[in-house]
Design a protein around this motif. Structure first.
Motif, PDB file in Angstrom:
ATOM      1  N   GLU A 175      -2.448  16.406   0.440  1.00 29.44           N
ATOM      2  CA  GLU A 175      -2.184  15.606  -0.744  1.00 29.44           C
ATOM      3  C   GLU A 175      -3.259  14.541  -0.912  1.00 29.44           C
ATOM      4  O   GLU A 175      -3.630  13.853   0.034  1.00 29.44           O
ATOM      5  N   GLN A 176      -3.752  14.413  -2.151  1.00 24.48           N
ATOM      6  CA  GLN A 176      -4.754  13.398  -2.461  1.00 24.48           C
ATOM      7  C   GLN A 176      -4.075  12.031  -2.522  1.00 24.48           C
ATOM      8  O   GLN A 176      -2.956  11.906  -3.033  1.00 24.48           O
ATOM      9  N   PRO A 177      -4.746  10.989  -2.017  1.00 26.99           N
ATOM     10  CA  PRO A 177      -4.151   9.656  -2.139  1.00 26.99           C
ATOM     11  C   PRO A 177      -4.098   9.251  -3.609  1.00 26.99           C
ATOM     12  O   PRO A 177      -4.982   9.615  -4.392  1.00 26.99           O
ATOM     13  N   ARG A 178      -3.048   8.547  -3.973  1.00 31.18           N
ATOM     14  CA  ARG A 178      -2.908   8.073  -5.347  1.00 31.18           C
ATOM     15  C   ARG A 178      -3.933   6.986  -5.604  1.00 31.18           C
ATOM     16  O   ARG A 178      -4.140   6.111  -4.766  1.00 31.18           O
ATOM     17  N   PRO A 179      -4.579   7.014  -6.774  1.00 38.26           N
ATOM     18  CA  PRO A 179      -5.509   5.928  -7.086  1.00 38.26           C
ATOM     19  C   PRO A 179      -4.736   4.625  -7.268  1.00 38.26           C
ATOM     20  O   PRO A 179      -3.546   4.639  -7.592  1.00 38.26           O
ATOM     21  N   HIS A 180      -5.426   3.535  -7.057  1.00 42.21           N
ATOM     22  CA  HIS A 180      -4.783   2.234  -7.240  1.00 42.21           C
ATOM     23  C   HIS A 180      -4.448   2.010  -8.703  1.00 42.21           C
ATOM     24  O   HIS A 180      -5.188   2.435  -9.593  1.00 42.21           O
ATOM     25  N   LYS A 181      -3.330   1.341  -8.935  1.00 46.89           N
ATOM     26  CA  LYS A 181      -2.950   0.989 -10.299  1.00 46.89           C
ATOM     27  C   LYS A 181      -3.924  -0.058 -10.831  1.00 46.89           C
ATOM     28  O   LYS A 181      -4.398  -0.919 -10.089  1.00 46.89           O
TER      29      LYS A 181
ATOM     30  N   ASP B 240      -3.848   3.904 -17.619  1.00 45.99           N
ATOM     31  CA  ASP B 240      -4.223   5.038 -16.767  1.00 45.99           C
ATOM     32  C   ASP B 240      -5.694   4.978 -16.388  1.00 45.99           C
ATOM     33  O   ASP B 240      -6.100   5.544 -15.373  1.00 45.99           O
TER      34      ASP B 240
ATOM     35  N   ARG C  40       0.616  -0.726  -4.468  1.00 42.87           N
ATOM     36  CA  ARG C  40       0.157   0.211  -5.498  1.00 42.87           C
ATOM     37  C   ARG C  40      -1.205  -0.186  -6.077  1.00 42.87           C
ATOM     38  O   ARG C  40      -1.819   0.598  -6.780  1.00 42.87           O
ATOM     39  N   TYR C  41      -1.622  -1.412  -5.792  1.00 45.49           N
ATOM     40  CA  TYR C  41      -2.861  -1.960  -6.348  1.00 45.49           C
ATOM     41  C   TYR C  41      -3.925  -2.051  -5.260  1.00 45.49           C
ATOM     42  O   TYR C  41      -3.623  -1.972  -4.075  1.00 45.49           O
TER      43      TYR C  41
ATOM     44  N   GLU D 216      11.970   7.667 -13.292  1.00 42.71           N
ATOM     45  CA  GLU D 216      11.720   6.239 -13.469  1.00 42.71           C
ATOM     46  C   GLU D 216      12.951   5.424 -13.848  1.00 42.71           C
ATOM     47  O   GLU D 216      13.059   4.272 -13.474  1.00 42.71           O
TER      48      GLU D 216
END
Length: 156
Positions: A2-8, A44, A94-95, A123
């Motif tokens: 799994e790819q890491p989620r990009p920072h918000k 986004d 998340r940031y 959500e």
């Protein structure tokens, strides 16, 4: 793998969805429970405009389409307000490291009474329409409550 989620991106929108009678749509977050709020969401990408973010988030969270070419597009109003607030510690991961504040751009969206709402179940768990003062009282976010209290000033 799994790819890491990009920072918000610490730039977001708050969209106060309301009827002509100033009833406000509130949606209840999945986590934490009983966090009632208006539509919110981060950009986004850096080049996504706040209007594009508002249109996308309204559709993703409520199923209401206010994009260009729709009857509701003219009723999406940029209030020209921004709130800068400290990101709650529970969501800072998340940031990017060191990011502690978010800039939130405020919009209003007037919809006809009886507009159908379809929640994204990942959500939100529930929705309700409340008179604007009661909606402000029900919000967990101070900036959201303040925006709702400004609704009579910004509604047409």
């Amino acid at each position: 793998m799994e790819q890491p989620r990009p920072h918000k991106i610490p730039q977001s929108v708050l969209v106060v969805i309301h009827t002509p009678a100033l009833d406000v749509l509130l949606i209840n977050r999945v986590e934490p429970a009983l966090y009632w709020q208006s539509v919110t969401g981060a950009k986004d990408s850096e080049d996504e405009s706040f209007e594009q973010t508002a249109i996308r988030e309204v559709f993703e969270e409520t199923g209401i389409n206010c994009g260009g070419g729709t009857a509701l597009h003219a009723d999406l109003i940029d209030w020209g307000l921004e709130n800068v607030y400290e990101i709650y510690p529970r969501w800072r991961s998340r940031y990017a490291p060191g990011v502690t504040h978010n800039t939130e751009h405020v919009f209003g969206l007037r919809v006809p009474e009886g507009t159908p709402v379809t929640l994204n179940p990942r959500e939100h768990t529930a929705w309700q329409w409340l008179p604007w003062r009661a909606a402000a009282d029900a919000c967990f976010s101070p900036s959201n409550a303040e925006a709702i209290l400004l609704l009579p000033e910004f509604s047409r």
